[in-house]
Structures are given as structure tokens and as C-alpha cells.
Design an enzyme around this catalytic site. Structure first.
Site, mmCIF file in Angstrom:
data_model
loop_
_atom_site.group_PDB
_atom_site.id
_atom_site.type_symbol
_atom_site.label_atom_id
_atom_site.label_comp_id
_atom_site.label_asym_id
_atom_site.label_seq_id
_atom_site.Cartn_x
_atom_site.Cartn_y
_atom_site.Cartn_z
ATOM 1 N N LYS A 70 0.953 30.696 -17.613
ATOM 2 C CA LYS A 70 1.501 30.227 -18.883
ATOM 3 C C LYS A 70 0.590 30.547 -20.063
ATOM 4 O O LYS A 70 1.069 30.658 -21.196
ATOM 5 C CB LYS A 70 1.794 28.729 -18.824
ATOM 6 C CG LYS A 70 2.923 28.375 -17.868
ATOM 7 C CD LYS A 70 3.251 26.901 -17.898
ATOM 8 C CE LYS A 70 4.393 26.590 -16.942
ATOM 9 N NZ LYS A 70 4.832 25.181 -17.014
ATOM 10 N N ASN A 91 6.220 29.363 -21.486
ATOM 11 C CA ASN A 91 6.958 29.308 -20.225
ATOM 12 C C ASN A 91 8.294 30.056 -20.307
ATOM 13 O O ASN A 91 9.032 30.114 -19.327
ATOM 14 C CB ASN A 91 7.214 27.859 -19.802
ATOM 15 C CG ASN A 91 8.378 27.228 -20.542
ATOM 16 O OD1 ASN A 91 8.455 27.300 -21.771
ATOM 17 N ND2 ASN A 91 9.290 26.607 -19.813
ATOM 18 N N GLY A 145 -4.333 22.144 -17.973
ATOM 19 C CA GLY A 145 -3.726 23.475 -17.941
ATOM 20 C C GLY A 145 -2.595 23.621 -18.933
ATOM 21 O O GLY A 145 -2.399 22.781 -19.827
ATOM 22 N N TYR A 224 8.263 18.064 -8.700
ATOM 23 C CA TYR A 224 9.602 17.662 -8.293
ATOM 24 C C TYR A 224 9.819 17.853 -6.796
ATOM 25 O O TYR A 224 10.853 17.448 -6.253
ATOM 26 C CB TYR A 224 10.657 18.466 -9.064
ATOM 27 C CG TYR A 224 10.620 19.955 -8.775
ATOM 28 C CD1 TYR A 224 11.439 20.524 -7.811
ATOM 29 C CD2 TYR A 224 9.744 20.790 -9.463
ATOM 30 C CE1 TYR A 224 11.386 21.884 -7.538
ATOM 31 C CE2 TYR A 224 9.683 22.138 -9.201
ATOM 32 C CZ TYR A 224 10.507 22.682 -8.237
ATOM 33 O OH TYR A 224 10.448 24.025 -7.964
ATOM 34 N N GLY A 245 9.583 15.337 -12.044
ATOM 35 C CA GLY A 245 9.775 16.419 -12.993
ATOM 36 C C GLY A 245 11.109 17.119 -12.945
ATOM 37 O O GLY A 245 11.304 18.106 -13.671
#
Length: 262
Positions: A70, A91, A145, A224, A245
């Protein structure tokens, strides 16, 4: 002509070890539902050099970007939109009509809007995207991050003060060892932006003092898979509200789709 047709109908994801990816399944289902003749390809690249080589081919009109690229992808793009530039992470990438590449960030949209869906009236009733909100809430962001930067940006929009937590101390972050009862109690939101606890290492969890979490806390894990990470299980056992998520991913994916087709 065939090559141009391939370009028009192809989207993809850049990442490393992404066979598990949410994005490909989500968009393939979307293409089927909307009866769109398109494909979504996983570009599983081992390093930033390979990432650059794949980008040079410009084989798709839209890309998503996930861990660990990213931030690494930014030097290979022609421009960033305002939000991506402020966040410092990308992203979503759009191939423009002239072949140049523009970087966006829709992670912050997915994170922010998933919170607004869940807590808008009770926590963020005065939210206005054009005006910086003010609230009394504070947030601990676990990790530093690219995903953490999007979470921070979204929380700023919602008026929530943030503190980063990292394995290494810096002027902008605490170390995990610094966390104590008072710090935990002062921060309503605790957000895990690290990959710790994701499949297959599902028993792992960030090293925070969970015993100080209570029913006033909201624990959000960007993971997730599994649906309920060990981080979320530990927080739930202490009475916290928990969110994984998945909804964030859905919302950021739809925001990416809007960008690609604008």
C-alpha cells in the site's frame, strides 16, 4: 483489438500470498449479479520490483492493493488524489484514458462508514465530510502500516483523537509494553490494523492488557478471516462491543468500483 478488450474488462489485486483474498470473490460475484463481462485477477507478486514490472504492462483498468504494497506502490504511480496523498497509502489504482496511473485510498471510507453505520446516531451524529468533526472519544491504533494510516485519517474526520501502538517506540507511537490500565480506559476504540491473528495463525492476538477492557470499549479488527479473531474474542469476553473487517471491505470495494467507473 483483443488486447484493448482485455484491458477494458480486467480488474485486479496486488498483494503477496493473496490466495485467500476477499476482493476476487466479491467482484466476481458482482460481475455475475450485474451481468458484466469482466474478470478480476490476483496479481500475487513477491516484491516491489515485480510489482513495478506488472504495473508497466497496464493490463487492467483498475487495481486494488493490499499488504504489503500500500505504500510501496506509490513511487510507481503518476499521481495521488488528495486523500491518498494525505494518508500516505494507496489501496486503489485507476488506469486513466491516457494510460497514466492515479492512486486512491478507499480504506478510510470503508472504515469510517462502517463505524457510521453502527454508531452514527449515538457517537457521530454531527459528522459532516466537509467539516472536521469533534468528539470526546479516543482511539488506540495497533500497528503503524498502511492500513493504520487510513484508520487514523478516518478517525480524524470523525473527530476522534488517536494514539498509535507499535513494537518500536517513536515520537508518534507507544510500545505495547507501555499500555496500562489508565491508557486502556482512556481510549474507547481499540483498532487492530496488524495482520496478527489472521488465517492460518488464528490463535495469535496483539499483546495488549485485555483485562482492562470493559463494556465501554469498542474493539475493531480489520481482519475478517476468521470472522471472530482472538483479539475480538478476548475483547468480547471483557464485555466490549466488537466489529470485524468484513463490512469495511465491502464498503471500500464499492468505493473502488465507483472510482474505476467514474
Amino acid at each position: 483489438m483483443e488486447r484493448e478488450q482485455d484491458k477494458v474488462n480486467k480488474y485486479g489485486l496486488f498483494g503477496k500470498d493473496i490466495g485467500y483474498s476477499f476482493s476476487r470473490g466479491y467482484f466476481e460475484e458482482k460481475f455475475d449479479r450485474l451481468q458484466i463481462n469482466a474478470q478480476y485477477v490476483n496479481f500475487d507478486v513477491p516484491d516491489a520490483k515485480t510489482l513495478q514490472e506488472v504495473l508497466l504492462v497496464r493490463s487492467a483498468i483498475g487495481y486494488n492493493v493490499t499488504i504489503p504494497y500500500k505504500q510501496d506502490i506509490i513511487p510507481f504511480l503518476n499521481r495521488l488524489d488528495t486523500h491518498a496523498a494525505a494518508i500516505g497509502a494507496v489501496n486503489t489504482v485507476k488506469t486513466e484514458d491516457d494510460g497514466t496511473l492515479t492512486g486512491y485510498n478507499t480504506d478510510y471510507i470503508g472504515f469510517r462508514d462502517s463505524l457510521l453505520e453502527r454508531f452514527g446516531e449515538s457517537h457521530f451524529c454531527d459528522f459532516d465530510e466537509t467539516v472536521l468533526s469533534v468528539s470526546s472519544y479516543k482511539c488506540l491504533i495497533l500497528g503503524t502500516g498502511g492500513a493504520s494510516k487510513a484508520v487514523h485519517y478516518a478517525m480524524q474526520q470523525l473527530g476522534v483523537d488517536c494514539t498509535f501502538v507499535s513494537r518500536k517506540r517513536s515520537n508518534n507511537s507507544l510500545q505495547y509494553e507501555d499500555l496500562n490500565e489508565q491508557i486502556i480506559k482512556d481510549h474507547t476504540f481499540i483498532v487492530n490494523t496488524t495482520p496478527v491473528g489472521t488465517f492460518p495463525e488464528v490463535e495469535m492476538a496483539p499483546a495488549i492488557p485485555y483485562q482492562y477492557i470493559g463494556d465501554a470499549h469498542i474493539a475493531f479488527d480489520l481482519i475478517y478471516n476468521p470472522e471472530q479473531s482472538t483479539f475480538l474474542k478476548k475483547a468480547l469476553q471483557q464485555g466490549a462491543q466488537i466489529i470485524n473487517g468484513f463490512r469495511m471491505l465491502e464498503l471500500q470495494a464499492e468505493a473502488s468500483w465507483s472510482i474505476w467507473n467514474s
